[in-house]
Structure formats: structure tokens, C-alpha cells
Write a protein that holds these residues in place. Structure first.
Motif, PDB file in Angstrom:
ATOM      1  N   ALA A  49       0.886  -1.525  -0.034  1.00  0.00           N
ATOM      2  CA  ALA A  49      -0.001   0.030   0.227  1.00  0.00           C
ATOM      3  C   ALA A  49       0.960   1.279  -0.186  1.00  0.00           C
ATOM      4  N   GLY A  50       0.441   2.322  -0.460  1.00  0.00           N
ATOM      5  CA  GLY A  50       0.889   3.543  -0.245  1.00  0.00           C
ATOM      6  C   GLY A  50       1.278   4.057  -1.662  1.00  0.00           C
ATOM      7  N   ARG A  51       1.285   3.369  -2.391  1.00  0.00           N
ATOM      8  CA  ARG A  51       1.924   3.899  -3.926  1.00  0.00           C
ATOM      9  C   ARG A  51       0.716   3.984  -4.763  1.00  0.00           C
ATOM     10  N   ARG A  52       0.866   5.201  -5.585  1.00  0.00           N
ATOM     11  CA  ARG A  52      -0.390   5.140  -6.648  1.00  0.00           C
ATOM     12  C   ARG A  52      -0.373   3.979  -7.749  1.00  0.00           C
ATOM     13  N   SER A  53      -1.922   3.458  -7.648  1.00  0.00           N
ATOM     14  CA  SER A  53      -1.885   2.096  -7.995  1.00  0.00           C
ATOM     15  C   SER A  53      -3.033   2.302  -9.134  1.00  0.00           C
ATOM     16  N   LEU A  54      -2.770   1.862 -10.408  1.00  0.00           N
ATOM     17  CA  LEU A  54      -4.016   1.292 -11.348  1.00  0.00           C
ATOM     18  C   LEU A  54      -4.183   0.057 -11.659  1.00  0.00           C
ATOM     19  N   LEU A  55      -5.111  -0.178 -11.308  1.00  0.00           N
ATOM     20  CA  LEU A  55      -5.635  -1.617 -11.563  1.00  0.00           C
ATOM     21  C   LEU A  55      -6.514  -1.683 -12.773  1.00  0.00           C
TER      22      LEU A  55
END
Length: 254
Positions: A49-55
Motif C-alpha cells: 500500500a501507499g503507492r499510486r496504483s492503477l488496477l
């Protein structure tokens, strides 16, 4: 939910996005799947967690559009994904990709190197396969002609897939499912494995330990690819053993 037009006809790729720091992390699903379902649980794991994440959902899959005019080659998928990432102002992303998504991610890194800084491949397809009627997965789907598949062959695939996979496969356009499978088993030239060997970015390949030694692991490791067995899981590592998947992925991205 975010989206971007990725074809000249305006077809849109969509993704769920979790806020956080850069570099962005991009999660890419496999054939007949969807990234929000397959990766949401582990993307928010304390180790990841804590990272810009694109699913992100590939064209034809999940929440994305399902154009019938799109060829759905691995190169087409990679170029459409690249267009979505550029629209999202993503560069040098950490890409975590499962199964067919891993093959697409390898092609993405080869064709659009500025978009990928690290690769974590999750039991990804690296080699061409032989279509086989009645087989589970891409080999079985690719054994049908497209007209035969659209006319009812997809029902046989549905019945073999089982309830869990069909839950997301049913969201995939039939043309997208068939053409993606055909091009996945056909592979690329050079092959996905050969492309992976030559990529200059840090690369990790996760595979299910119960499957036994991964074929060609020595050559991958000689080229700098970390090959990591994950215990107590099958092909869908992130769903079968999310704790071990999160640990292995966090170590790969450290």
C-alpha cells in the motif's frame, strides 16, 4: 473509476485507481479476468500500500470497452495499454502482471520502454502454445474458429472454466476473448521469453511452487530475471496465497 480513449474510434480502457506516491504501480490481469477483482486485496496489503496504483482492465475485458473491430494481438493490447498510461500521465511504472497480462507487460516494456521501470510477472505466458480442443484456458479457446466460438463454442468454454473464472470471463467480449486467446497461444516474434531476456529493467517471475521447477529458469536467471517460487498456490497466486504474493512482490519492488 478512470478511463482513457485508446483507439482512433474512441474505445476506452478503464481502471480503478488507489492514491499514493510515485512511481505509479500498474496491475494487469490475465485472459478473461479483471484487475480490480484479482488485485484489489493485495494492492492494499500493508507491504504494497501507499503507492499510486492503477488496477487496469485491458481492452475487451472487465470495465473497459469491447470493440469488435479490434484485433486483440499482444502488440495491440500493449499499445492500447500504453495509450491509457500516457493519458494517466504515468511513466516509469512498476508493472505487476498476471498470466496473459504478463505477456502484454513484456511487450509493453519492449515497445514502450519509458513506461516501465520494473516488471513483476505472475505465472505469465512466455512461450507459444498448441491449441487443444477441450483444454482449459487459452489453448482450449484458441482451438475454435472465431465463427464457431461466437456461435456457441463459448458455452463449452464457460462450462469448463468453472464458476470462479466465469464470474469475470462473462464480462469479456466474445470476440475479445477468442482473439486474445488465439494471439496469446501464437505468441510474438521474438517470443515473449526472448523479449524478457533482453529487457534492461529489473524483472521478477513468480510461479506456483507446487508446479515444480519453472522451465527455462536457469536461462532467465542468467539474464538477470529473479525466478521466485510461491508456496501453497496455483495459477492465481494473488488469490490463492495473498500473503505470500504480497511478500514476494514487495521484495521484488524493494
Amino acid at each position: 473509476m478512470h478511463s482513457a480513449a485508446v483507439t482512433t474510434e474512441g474505445d476506452r480502457i478503464r481502471w480503478a485507481e488507489l492514491p499514493g506516491g510515485d512511481p505509479a504501480r500498474v496491475y494487469v490481469h490475465g485472459l478473461g479476468a479483471t484487475s480490480p477483482l484479482y488485485f484489489a486485496g493485495t494492492a492494499v496489503h500493508p507491504l504494497l500500500a501507499g503507492r499510486r496504483s492503477l488496477l487496469i482492465d485491458l481492452l475487451g475485458h472487465g470495465h473497459s470497452d469491447r470493440p469488435t473491430s479490434f484485433a486483440y494481438t499482444l502488440e495491440d493490447h500493449a499499445d492500447a495499454l500504453a495509450a491509457a498510461l500516457r493519458a494517466a500521465k504515468v511513466t516509469a511504472a512498476e508493472v505487476v502482471a498476471h498470466s496473459m497480462g504478463g505477456a502484454v507487460a513484456v511487450v509493453l516494456a519492449a515497445r514502450h520502454p519509458e513506461l516501465v521501470s520494473r516488471l513483476v510477472l505472475v505465472d505469465a505466458n512466455l512461450d507459444p502454445l498448441t491449441p487443444e480442443r477441450g483444454a482449459l484456458g487459452s489453448r482450449g479457446i484458441a482451438a475454435y474458429g472465431e465463427e464457431e466460438f461466437l456461435a456457441g463454442g463459448w458455452r463449452e468454454v464457460r462450462d469448463r472454466a468453472g464458476e470462479a473464472w466465469w464470474a469475470t470471463m462473462r464480462l469479456t467480449g466474445l470476440e475479445a476473448l477468442h482473439r486474445s486467446a488465439v494471439h496469446l497461444v501464437r505468441g510474438t516474434t521474438p517470443t515473449m521469453r526472448e523479449l524478457l531476456l533482453d529487457l534492461p529493467v529489473p524483472r521478477t517471475f513468480l510461479y506456483p511452487e507446487p508446479d515444480g521447477p519453472f522451465p527455462g529458469a536457469a536461462d532467465l536467471e542468467a539474464a538477470g530475471v529473479r525466478v521466485v517460487p510461491v508456496p501453497d498456490c496455483g495459477h492465481t497466486i494473488m488469490l490463492d496465497n495473498p500473503e505470500a504474493f504480497a511478500r514476494a512482490t514487495a521484495e521484488a519492488l524493494a
